[in-house]
Design a protein around this motif. Structure first.
Motif, PDB file in Angstrom:
ATOM      1  N   ARG A  32       7.658  11.322 -86.844  1.00  0.00           N
ATOM      2  CA  ARG A  32       7.208  12.508 -86.128  1.00  0.00           C
ATOM      3  C   ARG A  32       7.489  12.364 -84.627  1.00  0.00           C
ATOM      4  O   ARG A  32       7.935  13.308 -83.970  1.00  0.00           O
ATOM      5  CB  ARG A  32       5.718  12.734 -86.376  1.00  0.00           C
ATOM      6  N   GLN A  35      11.271  12.855 -84.035  1.00  0.00           N
ATOM      7  CA  GLN A  35      11.657  14.262 -84.109  1.00  0.00           C
ATOM      8  C   GLN A  35      11.210  15.008 -82.854  1.00  0.00           C
ATOM      9  O   GLN A  35      11.934  15.868 -82.345  1.00  0.00           O
ATOM     10  CB  GLN A  35      11.059  14.908 -85.355  1.00  0.00           C
ATOM     11  N   HIS A  36      10.037  14.697 -82.356  1.00  0.00           N
ATOM     12  CA  HIS A  36       9.559  15.324 -81.125  1.00  0.00           C
ATOM     13  C   HIS A  36      10.473  14.963 -79.955  1.00  0.00           C
ATOM     14  O   HIS A  36      10.844  15.824 -79.153  1.00  0.00           O
ATOM     15  CB  HIS A  36       8.120  14.885 -80.842  1.00  0.00           C
ATOM     16  N   GLU A  38      13.640  14.027 -80.122  1.00  0.00           N
ATOM     17  CA  GLU A  38      14.947  14.649 -80.331  1.00  0.00           C
ATOM     18  C   GLU A  38      14.933  16.130 -79.995  1.00  0.00           C
ATOM     19  O   GLU A  38      15.931  16.680 -79.562  1.00  0.00           O
ATOM     20  CB  GLU A  38      15.404  14.462 -81.780  1.00  0.00           C
ATOM     21  N   SER A  39      13.811  16.797 -80.216  1.00  0.00           N
ATOM     22  CA  SER A  39      13.765  18.237 -79.976  1.00  0.00           C
ATOM     23  C   SER A  39      13.853  18.574 -78.491  1.00  0.00           C
ATOM     24  O   SER A  39      14.158  19.705 -78.140  1.00  0.00           O
ATOM     25  CB  SER A  39      12.496  18.832 -80.578  1.00  0.00           C
ATOM     26  N   PHE A  40      13.599  17.609 -77.625  1.00  0.00           N
ATOM     27  CA  PHE A  40      13.646  17.869 -76.192  1.00  0.00           C
ATOM     28  C   PHE A  40      14.880  17.287 -75.519  1.00  0.00           C
ATOM     29  O   PHE A  40      14.943  17.223 -74.304  1.00  0.00           O
ATOM     30  CB  PHE A  40      12.371  17.336 -75.514  1.00  0.00           C
ATOM     31  N   ASN A  41      15.857  16.854 -76.299  1.00  0.00           N
ATOM     32  CA  ASN A  41      17.102  16.362 -75.715  1.00  0.00           C
ATOM     33  C   ASN A  41      17.901  17.546 -75.185  1.00  0.00           C
ATOM     34  O   ASN A  41      18.140  18.510 -75.909  1.00  0.00           O
ATOM     35  CB  ASN A  41      17.941  15.612 -76.748  1.00  0.00           C
TER      36      ASN A  41
END
Length: 118
Positions: A32, A35-36, A38-41
């Motif tokens: 989790r 994924q968090h 990676e979502s802000f890259n």
């Protein structure tokens, strides 16, 4: 088929499907968090010169409408190895053609080089 055979077939199929091993709470939390993260890259910077922007636009149109054969045709006619090795004038012609085809598709008009409807 009899009910017994169907039941046996269902049992065999359920046994044939591998089950994923249960993840620990720590593994779930790590996944989790990843994924968090990676979502802000941010999107990596892309060259903003005219040629690079035209190539990206050609790729976008070709991918959206499934017209990769149109791009390949231009590459083959130019005896180029890739779209990046097309001369500027051929790349500009391909860009204009793809934009024209997209406009025709958006307005429900046939391709400019398609035979007339009868």
């Amino acid at each position: 088929m009899s009910r017994e055979k169907v039941a046996r077939l269902r049992q065999l199929l359920s046994e044939a499907v591998p089950t994923a091993p249960a993840q620990s709470i720590a593994e779930n939390e790590a996944w989790r968090a990843f994924q968090h993260f990676e979502s802000f890259n941010p999107i990596p910077p892309a060259p903003q010169n005219r040629r690079a922007r035209r190539m990206r636009e050609i790729q976008r149109i070709a991918a959206w409408y499934g017209w990769t054969d149109e791009v390949q045709r231009e590459i083959d006619e130019s005896y180029a190895e890739s779209m990046g090795s097309l001369p500027d004038e051929r790349l500009d012609a391909l860009y204009d053609r793809m934009r024209n085809l997209e406009e025709c598709a958006q307005h429900g008009i046939g391709a400019p080089d398609a035979p007339p409807a009868s």
